[in-house]
Design a protein around this motif. Structure first.
Motif, PDB file in Angstrom:
ATOM      1  N   ASP A   7     -44.103   9.676  53.772  1.00 32.16           N
ATOM      2  CA  ASP A   7     -43.583   8.883  52.665  1.00 32.16           C
ATOM      3  C   ASP A   7     -43.474   7.419  53.078  1.00 32.16           C
ATOM      4  N   VAL A   8     -42.928   6.585  52.186  1.00 32.91           N
ATOM      5  CA  VAL A   8     -42.830   5.142  52.431  1.00 32.91           C
ATOM      6  C   VAL A   8     -41.868   4.811  53.554  1.00 32.91           C
ATOM      7  N   ASN A   9     -40.991   5.719  53.905  1.00 34.61           N
ATOM      8  CA  ASN A   9     -40.042   5.496  55.000  1.00 34.61           C
ATOM      9  C   ASN A   9     -40.563   6.067  56.318  1.00 34.61           C
ATOM     10  N   SER A  10     -41.819   6.430  56.356  1.00 38.54           N
ATOM     11  CA  SER A  10     -42.486   6.995  57.542  1.00 38.54           C
ATOM     12  C   SER A  10     -41.983   8.382  57.919  1.00 38.54           C
ATOM     13  N   ASN A  11     -41.352   9.054  56.996  1.00 37.44           N
ATOM     14  CA  ASN A  11     -41.009  10.454  57.216  1.00 37.44           C
ATOM     15  C   ASN A  11     -42.274  11.287  56.948  1.00 37.44           C
ATOM     16  N   SER A  12     -42.533  12.226  57.822  1.00 38.21           N
ATOM     17  CA  SER A  12     -43.757  13.014  57.627  1.00 38.21           C
ATOM     18  C   SER A  12     -43.478  14.506  57.781  1.00 38.21           C
ATOM     19  N   THR A  13     -44.327  15.258  57.156  1.00 35.63           N
ATOM     20  CA  THR A  13     -44.280  16.706  57.247  1.00 35.63           C
ATOM     21  C   THR A  13     -45.717  17.181  57.451  1.00 35.63           C
ATOM     22  N   THR A  14     -45.846  18.143  58.325  1.00 36.66           N
ATOM     23  CA  THR A  14     -47.174  18.701  58.591  1.00 36.66           C
ATOM     24  C   THR A  14     -47.160  20.171  58.244  1.00 36.66           C
ATOM     25  N   GLU A  15     -48.180  20.600  57.541  1.00 35.22           N
ATOM     26  CA  GLU A  15     -48.353  21.997  57.176  1.00 35.22           C
ATOM     27  C   GLU A  15     -49.738  22.446  57.666  1.00 35.22           C
ATOM     28  N   VAL A  16     -49.799  23.676  58.129  1.00 30.92           N
ATOM     29  CA  VAL A  16     -51.068  24.256  58.572  1.00 30.92           C
ATOM     30  C   VAL A  16     -51.409  25.405  57.632  1.00 30.92           C
ATOM     31  N   PHE A  17     -52.634  25.383  57.134  1.00 29.02           N
ATOM     32  CA  PHE A  17     -53.100  26.412  56.216  1.00 29.02           C
ATOM     33  C   PHE A  17     -54.332  27.086  56.803  1.00 29.02           C
ATOM     34  N   ASP A  18     -54.395  28.374  56.611  1.00 26.68           N
ATOM     35  CA  ASP A  18     -55.619  29.099  56.934  1.00 26.68           C
ATOM     36  C   ASP A  18     -56.348  29.357  55.630  1.00 26.68           C
ATOM     37  N   ILE A  19     -57.616  29.028  55.613  1.00 26.89           N
ATOM     38  CA  ILE A  19     -58.452  29.319  54.455  1.00 26.89           C
ATOM     39  C   ILE A  19     -59.545  30.265  54.924  1.00 26.89           C
ATOM     40  N   GLN A  20     -59.609  31.357  54.259  1.00 28.52           N
ATOM     41  CA  GLN A  20     -60.583  32.361  54.639  1.00 28.52           C
ATOM     42  C   GLN A  20     -61.542  32.597  53.478  1.00 28.52           C
ATOM     43  N   ALA A  21     -62.839  32.473  53.763  1.00 29.33           N
ATOM     44  CA  ALA A  21     -63.849  32.776  52.748  1.00 29.33           C
ATOM     45  C   ALA A  21     -64.067  34.282  52.756  1.00 29.33           C
ATOM     46  N   VAL A  22     -63.987  34.874  51.588  1.00 31.24           N
ATOM     47  CA  VAL A  22     -64.102  36.324  51.466  1.00 31.24           C
ATOM     48  C   VAL A  22     -65.261  36.649  50.527  1.00 31.24           C
ATOM     49  N   ASP A  23     -66.085  37.570  50.956  1.00 28.18           N
ATOM     50  CA  ASP A  23     -67.195  38.037  50.131  1.00 28.18           C
ATOM     51  C   ASP A  23     -66.644  38.993  49.085  1.00 28.18           C
ATOM     52  N   THR A  24     -66.789  38.629  47.821  1.00 30.02           N
ATOM     53  CA  THR A  24     -66.342  39.495  46.729  1.00 30.02           C
ATOM     54  C   THR A  24     -67.493  39.846  45.794  1.00 30.02           C
ATOM     55  N   ILE A  25     -68.708  39.537  46.222  1.00 36.23           N
ATOM     56  CA  ILE A  25     -69.870  39.771  45.368  1.00 36.23           C
ATOM     57  C   ILE A  25     -70.561  41.068  45.798  1.00 36.23           C
ATOM     58  N   ALA A  26     -70.714  41.959  44.850  1.00 33.01           N
ATOM     59  CA  ALA A  26     -71.334  43.259  45.124  1.00 33.01           C
ATOM     60  C   ALA A  26     -72.851  43.112  45.255  1.00 33.01           C
ATOM     61  N   PRO A  27     -73.470  43.968  46.045  1.00 29.15           N
ATOM     62  CA  PRO A  27     -74.936  43.994  46.091  1.00 29.15           C
ATOM     63  C   PRO A  27     -75.505  44.291  44.698  1.00 29.15           C
ATOM     64  N   GLN A  28     -76.636  43.704  44.404  1.00 30.87           N
ATOM     65  CA  GLN A  28     -77.287  43.918  43.114  1.00 30.87           C
ATOM     66  C   GLN A  28     -78.309  45.053  43.240  1.00 30.87           C
ATOM     67  N   VAL A  29     -78.097  46.111  42.467  1.00 32.72           N
ATOM     68  CA  VAL A  29     -78.975  47.274  42.490  1.00 32.72           C
ATOM     69  C   VAL A  29     -79.580  47.428  41.095  1.00 32.72           C
ATOM     70  N   VAL A  30     -80.913  47.406  41.028  1.00 34.76           N
ATOM     71  CA  VAL A  30     -81.604  47.494  39.743  1.00 34.76           C
ATOM     72  C   VAL A  30     -82.663  48.596  39.822  1.00 34.76           C
ATOM     73  N   MET A  31     -82.590  49.532  38.897  1.00 38.55           N
ATOM     74  CA  MET A  31     -83.555  50.620  38.836  1.00 38.55           C
ATOM     75  C   MET A  31     -84.918  50.048  38.443  1.00 38.55           C
ATOM     76  N   ARG A  32     -85.981  50.554  39.059  1.00 40.77           N
ATOM     77  CA  ARG A  32     -87.334  50.136  38.702  1.00 40.77           C
ATOM     78  C   ARG A  32     -87.599  50.520  37.252  1.00 40.77           C
ATOM     79  N   GLU A  33     -88.359  49.691  36.548  1.00 43.69           N
ATOM     80  CA  GLU A  33     -88.621  49.939  35.131  1.00 43.69           C
ATOM     81  C   GLU A  33     -89.400  51.219  34.880  1.00 43.69           C
ATOM     82  N   ASP A  34     -90.264  51.596  35.820  1.00 39.32           N
ATOM     83  CA  ASP A  34     -91.119  52.753  35.597  1.00 39.32           C
ATOM     84  C   ASP A  34     -90.491  54.069  36.042  1.00 39.32           C
ATOM     85  N   ILE A  35     -89.222  54.017  36.402  1.00 44.04           N
ATOM     86  CA  ILE A  35     -88.535  55.237  36.828  1.00 44.04           C
ATOM     87  C   ILE A  35     -88.003  55.965  35.599  1.00 44.04           C
ATOM     88  N   GLY A  36     -88.134  57.233  35.600  1.00 43.74           N
ATOM     89  CA  GLY A  36     -87.655  58.082  34.513  1.00 43.74           C
ATOM     90  C   GLY A  36     -88.135  59.497  34.721  1.00 43.74           C
TER      91      GLY A  36
END
Length: 170
Positions: A7-36
């Motif tokens: 702040d303007v009076n030179s008071n300071s605060t320090t915070e430490v954060f962990d940021i974790q990237a997480v995979d939330t995307i499912a694999p894409q599975v598509v049936m072949r068109e000629d299957i039946g």
């Protein structure tokens, strides 16, 4: 990440954060068109059934199930009928992509009367004479036989004739 606020009076605060990237995307599975439809008794691998599976991690495991029963190895239908086919791809983060489709197993049509033959020079020869096609669902489908190649009886030698028959299921 470390964030420090002062702040303007030179008071300071320090915070430490962990940021974790997480995979939330499912694999894409598509049936072949000629299957039946699948031919009874023939082996099918994953690539015969689905398009190439995509996943942002590049690593996944697949499970193939027929009528709710997981199988290992090739897909082989031993009897004609209707089946529920499921392909499940799960990546290392536990995200799962799935495709389910009703498929049918059927016998391939059969050709009869095809054999090596010896004929005389300069005689008429019909490559379809005595050749029949039979399908377990449709009966005789001889009129759908296609022939690749011709026989020239004026020239001595061998000729290869290719017969093809396709039933209503392809």
């Amino acid at each position: 990440i470390t964030v420090t606020g002062t702040d303007v009076n030179s008071n300071s605060t320090t915070e430490v954060f962990d940021i974790q990237a997480v995979d939330t995307i499912a694999p894409q599975v598509v049936m072949r068109e000629d299957i039946g439809y699948f031919a009874v008794g023939e082996a099918y691998v994953l690539g015969d059934i689905v398009e190439p599976i995509t996943d942002n991690s590049g690593s996944y495991e697949t499970t193939i199930s027929v009528d709710g029963n997981a199988i290992s190895g090739d897909v082989i239908f031993t009897e004609c009928g209707e089946y529920e086919l499921e392909i499940l791809a799960t990546d290392a983060s536990g995200n799962a992509g799935k495709v389910t489709q009703t498929v049918y197993a059927d016998l391939r049509p059969e050709l009869y009367g095809i054999a090596d033959k010896t004929i005389k020079l300069d005689t008429d020869y019909d490559v379809l004479e005595g050749v029949l096609a039979w399908d377990n669902e449709e009966g005789f489908i001889t009129d759908r036989i296609s022939v690749e190649g011709t026989v020239d009886t004026s020239v001595e030698g061998s000729t290869t004739i290719v017969y093809t028959i396709v039933d209503q299921n392809g």
